[in-house]
Design a protein around this motif. Structure first.
Motif, short mmCIF file in Angstrom:
data_model
loop_
_atom_site.label_atom_id
_atom_site.label_comp_id
_atom_site.label_asym_id
_atom_site.label_seq_id
_atom_site.Cartn_x
_atom_site.Cartn_y
_atom_site.Cartn_z
N UNK A 93 0.84 -1.20 0.00
CA UNK A 93 0.00 0.00 0.00
C UNK A 93 0.87 1.25 0.00
N UNK A 94 1.91 1.25 0.82
CA UNK A 94 2.78 2.43 0.92
C UNK A 94 3.50 2.69 -0.39
N UNK A 95 4.12 1.65 -0.95
CA UNK A 95 4.92 1.84 -2.17
C UNK A 95 4.05 2.32 -3.33
N UNK A 96 2.86 1.74 -3.49
CA UNK A 96 1.98 2.17 -4.58
C UNK A 96 1.40 3.56 -4.31
N UNK A 97 1.13 3.88 -3.06
CA UNK A 97 0.54 5.19 -2.72
C UNK A 97 1.53 6.33 -2.98
N UNK A 98 2.80 6.08 -2.74
CA UNK A 98 3.82 7.12 -3.01
C UNK A 98 3.82 7.46 -4.50
N UNK A 100 1.24 7.04 -6.61
CA UNK A 100 -0.03 7.68 -6.96
C UNK A 100 -0.04 9.16 -6.57
N UNK A 101 0.47 9.46 -5.37
CA UNK A 101 0.44 10.84 -4.87
C UNK A 101 1.62 11.67 -5.36
N UNK A 102 2.61 11.04 -5.95
CA UNK A 102 3.67 11.79 -6.61
C UNK A 102 4.93 12.02 -5.81
N UNK A 103 4.88 11.90 -4.48
CA UNK A 103 6.09 12.13 -3.68
C UNK A 103 5.88 11.59 -2.27
N UNK A 104 7.00 11.40 -1.59
CA UNK A 104 6.97 10.96 -0.19
C UNK A 104 6.28 12.00 0.68
N UNK A 105 6.55 13.28 0.41
CA UNK A 105 5.95 14.35 1.21
C UNK A 105 4.42 14.34 1.10
N UNK A 106 3.92 14.13 -0.12
CA UNK A 106 2.48 14.08 -0.31
C UNK A 106 1.87 12.86 0.37
N UNK A 107 2.60 11.75 0.35
CA UNK A 107 2.10 10.53 1.01
C UNK A 107 1.92 10.76 2.51
N UNK A 108 2.79 11.57 3.12
CA UNK A 108 2.71 11.80 4.56
C UNK A 108 1.40 12.46 4.95
N UNK A 109 0.80 13.23 4.04
CA UNK A 109 -0.49 13.83 4.36
C UNK A 109 -1.56 12.75 4.50
N UNK A 110 -1.45 11.68 3.70
CA UNK A 110 -2.39 10.56 3.81
C UNK A 110 -2.20 9.83 5.14
N UNK A 111 -0.95 9.76 5.60
CA UNK A 111 -0.68 9.12 6.90
C UNK A 111 -1.33 9.92 8.03
N UNK A 112 -1.24 11.25 7.96
CA UNK A 112 -1.87 12.10 8.98
C UNK A 112 -3.39 11.88 8.99
N UNK A 113 -3.99 11.89 7.80
CA UNK A 113 -5.44 11.69 7.71
C UNK A 113 -5.83 10.28 8.17
N UNK A 270 3.45 18.48 3.47
CA UNK A 270 3.00 18.63 2.09
C UNK A 270 2.21 19.92 1.91
N UNK A 271 2.00 20.30 0.65
CA UNK A 271 1.24 21.52 0.38
C UNK A 271 -0.22 21.32 0.75
N UNK A 272 -0.90 22.43 1.02
CA UNK A 272 -2.30 22.36 1.43
C UNK A 272 -3.19 21.78 0.32
N UNK A 273 -2.76 21.97 -0.94
CA UNK A 273 -3.54 21.44 -2.05
C UNK A 273 -3.70 19.92 -1.97
N UNK A 274 -2.70 19.26 -1.37
CA UNK A 274 -2.76 17.81 -1.30
C UNK A 274 -3.87 17.33 -0.35
N UNK A 275 -4.27 18.19 0.58
CA UNK A 275 -5.32 17.80 1.52
C UNK A 275 -6.72 17.90 0.90
N UNK A 276 -6.81 18.47 -0.31
CA UNK A 276 -8.10 18.47 -1.00
C UNK A 276 -8.08 17.54 -2.20
N UNK A 277 -7.05 16.73 -2.27
CA UNK A 277 -6.92 15.72 -3.32
C UNK A 277 -7.74 14.49 -2.93
N UNK A 279 -7.66 11.49 -4.05
CA UNK A 279 -6.81 10.29 -3.93
C UNK A 279 -6.18 10.20 -2.53
N UNK A 280 -5.85 11.35 -1.97
CA UNK A 280 -5.27 11.35 -0.62
C UNK A 280 -6.24 10.74 0.38
#
Length: 536
Positions: A93-98, A100-113, A270-277, A279-280
């Motif tokens: 899940x982690x490897x594929x999600x990175x 999909x979301x484009x970067x490790x930083x963006x993936x971390x927003x999914x971990x927070x959520x 990650x940028x705030x835009x990623x929290x309205x994605x 996919x996140x």
């Protein structure tokens, strides 16, 4: 005694006794928790690195997850013996999600959520889902992981260290699988790791069978600790040319190429835009559900292994895991769950309280801050010996005998769970085991929806059939009940007795009413007795 106001009393002698009791209990368990925490640390260290590697994440993210799982989640958790950290079950899940979301930083927003969702699961008391896992699946998970640990450690034990130490899926990142890796290991073995493994295994067995019950010092200085330090000493002496003995870097623990925090940036927001994605949020929900299920199952399994049979509160655990994953997302760590490999090692090597899990987190923190060069001297073969002992204790032959004696209804889901874990992954094995258990439950519901008490002739010469319905008759009992009723001969009588029944599905109510209506065409008399349902 000090009197405050009219009704407030503070008995300082009682407080003193209580504090004394807590302190005594703490020190009583400290030697067990301390030694066990070091063993868990040595088990967790390479697993954290291996899981990070298998997840295509920064290696330091695995170690940070181990630290947070030990110290932060360990402190908040209600489980006395459970150990949390990065989980092999989340690697895909982690490897594929990175990606999909484009970067490790963006993936971390999914971990927070995901952490927020997990906390909500606990707040709304969804921890009761843990009670839906049958024992056959729990024991199958434990035994399956035990066998898988042994299979995965054999290559490292004989010097074939091309794959990540923490990979637990059947298919590995290096395009091998569990069995092809074994074959390649046999064809590419290295004599020096084999010697280290054999000596390490001999020390572990001798320590447990002969020494641990003779002196208290051997309970504190556990066999795995001795094995790791001896392995590190052998490596150091060989590197200095004092032994005619060579271990390549592939045979040793590797932590970030010898670097600690110097090349790792904390607090990657990650940028705030990623929290309205959208996919996140999809990925966050997937992580939260899988991590929660894995945690609940491990929690249940850990309680089964606990010698004191303590029960851990599942909702409190979900909240602790949720807060832990929120922190992981903020500091750049992998998502975590409670992990059965570390938890079982914790139990097997004598831990008594959660202090062991918390201490192991501190050891991980100290290791990456100050002990990178020393950790890099530990042979993977030494760690393989420790993990194989853990694996054997999880998959003892006596467990297979007990499950077989329990009947096929227990044994088949048990075996299917093991097969799924070995041939696919942990989550797949659990799902297939649950499906097998559910099918047996449905079959049981189908077969036991009613009981024929007697069949006799009445004064008119009609055969009288007396059917007593079960306490609960679900939809799945419809087939067997109607099969019985439709097989009744013409010119007969049937009494359907509701004396034991507390629940009957609407489908079966309608079927019984229809049968009673149409029975007169076959000259079958139908009576409902002890019936409290006004719809019948």
């Amino acid at each position: 005694m000090l009197i405050l106001g009219n009704n407030s009393l503070i008995n300082y002698s009682t407080i003193s006794l209580n504090l004394s009791g807590v302190t005594t209990q703490l020190f009583k368990n400290l030697k067990s928790d301390f030694s066990s925490s070091i063993v868990v640390f040595f088990v967790a260290l390479p697993l954290c690195l291996g899981i990070a590697l298998a997840s295509n994440a920064p290696l330091m993210s695995g170690l940070l997850a181990g630290i947070i799982g030990g110290i932060f989640v360990g402190f908040l958790s209600g489980s006395q013996l459970g150990v949390s950290g990065p989980a092999a079950g989340l690697t895909v899940i982690v490897s594929s999600s990175i990606l999909i979301l484009g970067s490790w930083e963006n993936f971390l927003s999914a971990v927070i959520l995901a952490g927020i969702i997990q906390f909500a699961f606990g707040h709304f008391k969804l921890g009761f889902l843990a009670y839906f896992f049958p024992l056959s699946v729990i024991y199958g998970m434990l035994s399956g992981i035990g066998i898988l640990i042994i299979l995965k450690q054999i290559p490292h034990a004989i010097g074939y260290d091309t794959s990540a130490f923490g990979e637990m899926d059947f298919t590995q990142l290096n395009n091998e699988n569990t069995f092809s890796s074994l074959i390649n290991a046999i064809n590419n073995f290295d004599i020096f790791p084999i010697l280290i493994f054999i000596v390490s295994m001999a020390i572990l067995i001798f320590w447990e069978k002969k020494l641990i019950n003779k002196r208290d010092i051997f309970k504190i200085l556990q066999g795995p600790i001795v094995v790791v330090f001896l392995g590190a000493i052998v490596t150091y002496l060989s590197q200095k040319g004092l032994l005619n003995f060579y271990l390549s870097p592939d045979h040793l623990v590797s932590i970030n190429g010898g670097k600690a925090f110097s090349d790792y940036q904390l607090f990657l927001m990650p940028s705030l835009e990623n929290f309205i994605n959208v996919e996140t949020y999809k990925i966050a929900l997937l992580i939260a559900v899988v991590a929660s299920l894995e945690t609940l199952l491990c929690l249940e399994a850990t309680d089964k292994l606990d010698p004191e049979k303590r029960l851990s509160p599942p909702n409190k655990e979900l909240k602790a895991q949720g807060l832990g994953n929120i922190l992981c997302g903020f500091v750049g760590a992998l998502p975590l769950t409670q992990v059965i490999v570390r938890s079982s090692a914790n139990i097997n090597f004598g831990a008594k309280t959660k202090n062991s899990a918390i201490l192991h987190g501190f050891w991980l923190l100290i290791a990456i801050l100050f002990l990178i060069p020393l950790m890099s001297l530990i042979p993977l073969a030494s760690l393989s010996a420790i993990l194989m002992i853990v694996g054997y204790k999880l998959a003892k032959p006596s467990i297979f005998k007990d499950m077989f004696r329990s009947g096929m209804e227990q044994f088949i889901p048990f075996v299917i769970t093991i097969g799924g874990i070995i041939l696919m992954n942990l989550l797949s094995g659990i799902i297939y085991g649950l499906i097998a258990g559910l099918l047996f439950s449905l079959y049981r519901s189908y077969k036991n929806s009613y009981e024929v008490v007697d069949v006799m002739s009445n004064k008119n010469g009609l055969h009288r059939h007396h059917l007593v319905l079960a306490e609960e008759v679900s939809f799945f009992g419809k087939a067997t009940i109607m099969e019985k009723l439709n097989s009744l001969p013409t010119n007969s009588e049937v009494v359907i007795d509701f004396k034991n029944n507390k629940y009957i599905a609407m489908d079966i109510k309608i079927a019984l009413i229809d049968f009673k209506t149409n029975a007169s065409f076959r000259n079958i008399k139908v009576d409902f007795i002890n019936n409290k349902d006004k719809e019948l």
